[in-house]
Design a protein around this motif. Structure first.
Motif, mmCIF file in Angstrom:
data_model
loop_
_atom_site.group_PDB
_atom_site.id
_atom_site.type_symbol
_atom_site.label_atom_id
_atom_site.label_comp_id
_atom_site.label_asym_id
_atom_site.label_seq_id
_atom_site.Cartn_x
_atom_site.Cartn_y
_atom_site.Cartn_z
ATOM 1 N N THR A 23 7.835 4.221 7.329
ATOM 2 C CA THR A 23 6.961 3.694 6.285
ATOM 3 C C THR A 23 7.154 4.360 4.935
ATOM 4 O OG1 THR A 23 5.343 3.095 7.984
ATOM 5 C CG2 THR A 23 4.575 3.116 5.703
ATOM 6 N N SER A 24 7.264 5.675 4.894
ATOM 7 C CA SER A 24 7.413 6.324 3.589
ATOM 8 C C SER A 24 8.699 5.873 2.902
ATOM 9 C CB SER A 24 7.356 7.842 3.707
ATOM 10 O OG SER A 24 8.384 8.332 4.545
ATOM 11 N N GLY A 25 9.787 5.773 3.639
ATOM 12 C CA GLY A 25 11.040 5.301 3.065
ATOM 13 C C GLY A 25 10.964 3.839 2.647
ATOM 14 N N GLN A 26 10.301 3.021 3.470
ATOM 15 C CA GLN A 26 10.126 1.603 3.131
ATOM 16 C C GLN A 26 9.337 1.468 1.830
ATOM 17 O OE1 GLN A 26 11.282 -1.129 4.722
ATOM 18 N NE2 GLN A 26 11.748 -0.468 6.795
ATOM 19 N N ILE A 27 8.241 2.216 1.726
ATOM 20 C CA ILE A 27 7.397 2.126 0.534
ATOM 21 C C ILE A 27 8.150 2.616 -0.700
ATOM 22 C CG2 ILE A 27 5.346 3.089 -0.598
ATOM 23 C CD1 ILE A 27 3.935 2.890 2.156
ATOM 24 N N MET A 28 8.847 3.734 -0.578
ATOM 25 C CA MET A 28 9.577 4.252 -1.742
ATOM 26 C C MET A 28 10.676 3.284 -2.174
ATOM 27 S SD MET A 28 7.847 6.837 -2.486
ATOM 28 C CE MET A 28 8.839 7.322 -3.888
ATOM 29 N N SER A 29 11.362 2.692 -1.222
ATOM 30 C CA SER A 29 12.388 1.711 -1.558
ATOM 31 C C SER A 29 11.758 0.487 -2.213
ATOM 32 C CB SER A 29 13.169 1.304 -0.301
ATOM 33 O OG SER A 29 14.264 0.496 -0.645
ATOM 34 N N ALA A 30 10.613 0.058 -1.702
ATOM 35 C CA ALA A 30 9.929 -1.103 -2.266
ATOM 36 C C ALA A 30 9.434 -0.828 -3.686
ATOM 37 C CB ALA A 30 8.770 -1.518 -1.364
ATOM 38 N N VAL A 31 8.959 0.391 -3.947
ATOM 39 C CA VAL A 31 8.533 0.755 -5.302
ATOM 40 C C VAL A 31 9.733 0.720 -6.243
ATOM 41 C CG1 VAL A 31 7.639 2.642 -6.736
ATOM 42 C CG2 VAL A 31 6.509 2.068 -4.579
ATOM 43 N N GLY A 32 10.863 1.239 -5.793
ATOM 44 C CA GLY A 32 12.080 1.168 -6.596
ATOM 45 C C GLY A 32 12.499 -0.273 -6.841
ATOM 46 N N LEU A 33 12.346 -1.098 -5.835
ATOM 47 C CA LEU A 33 12.686 -2.516 -5.963
ATOM 48 C C LEU A 33 11.785 -3.210 -6.985
ATOM 49 C CD1 LEU A 33 14.464 -4.847 -4.960
ATOM 50 C CD2 LEU A 33 12.800 -5.209 -3.131
ATOM 51 N N LEU A 34 10.516 -2.828 -7.042
ATOM 52 C CA LEU A 34 9.624 -3.396 -8.053
ATOM 53 C C LEU A 34 10.172 -3.134 -9.454
ATOM 54 C CD1 LEU A 34 5.957 -2.585 -6.947
ATOM 55 C CD2 LEU A 34 7.087 -4.803 -6.968
ATOM 56 N N ALA A 35 10.666 -1.927 -9.667
ATOM 57 C CA ALA A 35 11.215 -1.567 -10.977
ATOM 58 C C ALA A 35 12.501 -2.340 -11.270
ATOM 59 C CB ALA A 35 11.472 -0.069 -11.042
ATOM 60 N N GLU A 36 13.270 -2.617 -10.229
ATOM 61 C CA GLU A 36 14.527 -3.360 -10.391
ATOM 62 C C GLU A 36 14.278 -4.848 -10.597
ATOM 63 O OE1 GLU A 36 16.807 -2.585 -6.854
ATOM 64 O OE2 GLU A 36 16.523 -0.429 -7.068
ATOM 65 N N GLY A 37 13.181 -5.328 -10.060
ATOM 66 C CA GLY A 37 12.851 -6.747 -10.097
ATOM 67 C C GLY A 37 12.964 -7.341 -8.708
ATOM 68 N N VAL A 38 11.840 -7.727 -8.143
ATOM 69 C CA VAL A 38 11.804 -8.271 -6.791
ATOM 70 C C VAL A 38 12.416 -9.668 -6.799
ATOM 71 C CG1 VAL A 38 10.299 -8.985 -4.889
ATOM 72 C CG2 VAL A 38 9.764 -6.920 -6.195
ATOM 73 N N PRO A 39 13.403 -9.900 -5.947
ATOM 74 C CA PRO A 39 14.015 -11.240 -5.885
ATOM 75 C C PRO A 39 12.988 -12.307 -5.508
ATOM 76 C CG PRO A 39 15.300 -9.644 -4.627
ATOM 77 C CD PRO A 39 14.019 -8.968 -5.002
ATOM 78 N N ASP A 40 13.162 -13.512 -6.031
ATOM 79 C CA ASP A 40 12.259 -14.618 -5.698
ATOM 80 C C ASP A 40 12.463 -15.117 -4.280
ATOM 81 O OD1 ASP A 40 10.970 -14.697 -8.187
ATOM 82 O OD2 ASP A 40 12.570 -15.916 -9.042
ATOM 83 N N ASP A 41 13.682 -15.080 -3.814
ATOM 84 C CA ASP A 41 14.043 -15.587 -2.495
ATOM 85 C C ASP A 41 13.825 -14.507 -1.434
ATOM 86 O OD1 ASP A 41 16.827 -15.554 -0.654
ATOM 87 O OD2 ASP A 41 15.746 -17.468 -0.729
ATOM 88 N N ASP A 42 13.170 -14.863 -0.314
ATOM 89 C CA ASP A 42 12.930 -13.888 0.757
ATOM 90 C C ASP A 42 14.225 -13.335 1.330
ATOM 91 O OD1 ASP A 42 10.211 -13.952 0.518
ATOM 92 O OD2 ASP A 42 9.843 -15.077 2.363
#
Length: 155
Positions: free
Chosen positions: A103-122
């Protein structure tokens, strides 16, 4: 070697061997055990942290390479008053965790992804998170949590 880093807003100067990984320095020298040592080969993502805002696998990163860097770990996401980061809150609300090890790695990666721009496509979102493995299979809820934190959850 002396290495100076800022971790979760606090400055630290550490005397380390050149071979000390960022992961080992965080866990063993600074006592920040939220960052997990999973595979220790950069294949599972459990050790993901943010370095200068970018997602980094801390098990593959030598601390001496990050002299002067700003590092954020899972312990540094919540506000000082304990209010959870929006991504942490979304993971809880969407049940984006099971055993919790990744979970901690998933959350940190997801926070980084927010900064990069979350893709529209799943599919593209799953690809962007592909470096973070979950042995429990919470992937659908992780995707929903990321969408919610990004303000794109349709539920």
């Amino acid at each position: 070697m002396a290495v100076s880093v800022t971790v979760n807003g606090a400055g630290h100067t550490l005397e380390v061997e050149a071979r000390t990984t960022l992961l080992d320095a965080l866990r063993e020298r600074l006592g920040l055990t939220g960052t997990k040592k999973g595979c220790d080969h950069g294949q599972c993502g459990a050790c993901t942290v943010l370095v200068d805002g970018a997602r980094v696998l801390s098990c593959l990163t030598l601390l001496v390479m990050r002299d002067g860097s700003q590092i954020t770990t899972i312990e540094g996401l919540a506000a000082a008053d304990g209010d959870l980061h929006p991504m942490q809150r979304a993971f809880v609300e969407c049940d984006g965790l099971q055993c919790g090890f990744c979970t901690s790695g998933q959350i940190m990666s997801a926070v980084g992804l927010l900064a990069e721009g979350v893709p529209d496509d799943d599919g593209a979102l799953k690809e962007a998170m592909g470096g973070n493995l979950c042995r429990c299979g919470a992937y659908p809820n992780i995707v929903t949590a990321i969408r919610r934190a990004a303000g794109r959850d349709s539920r």
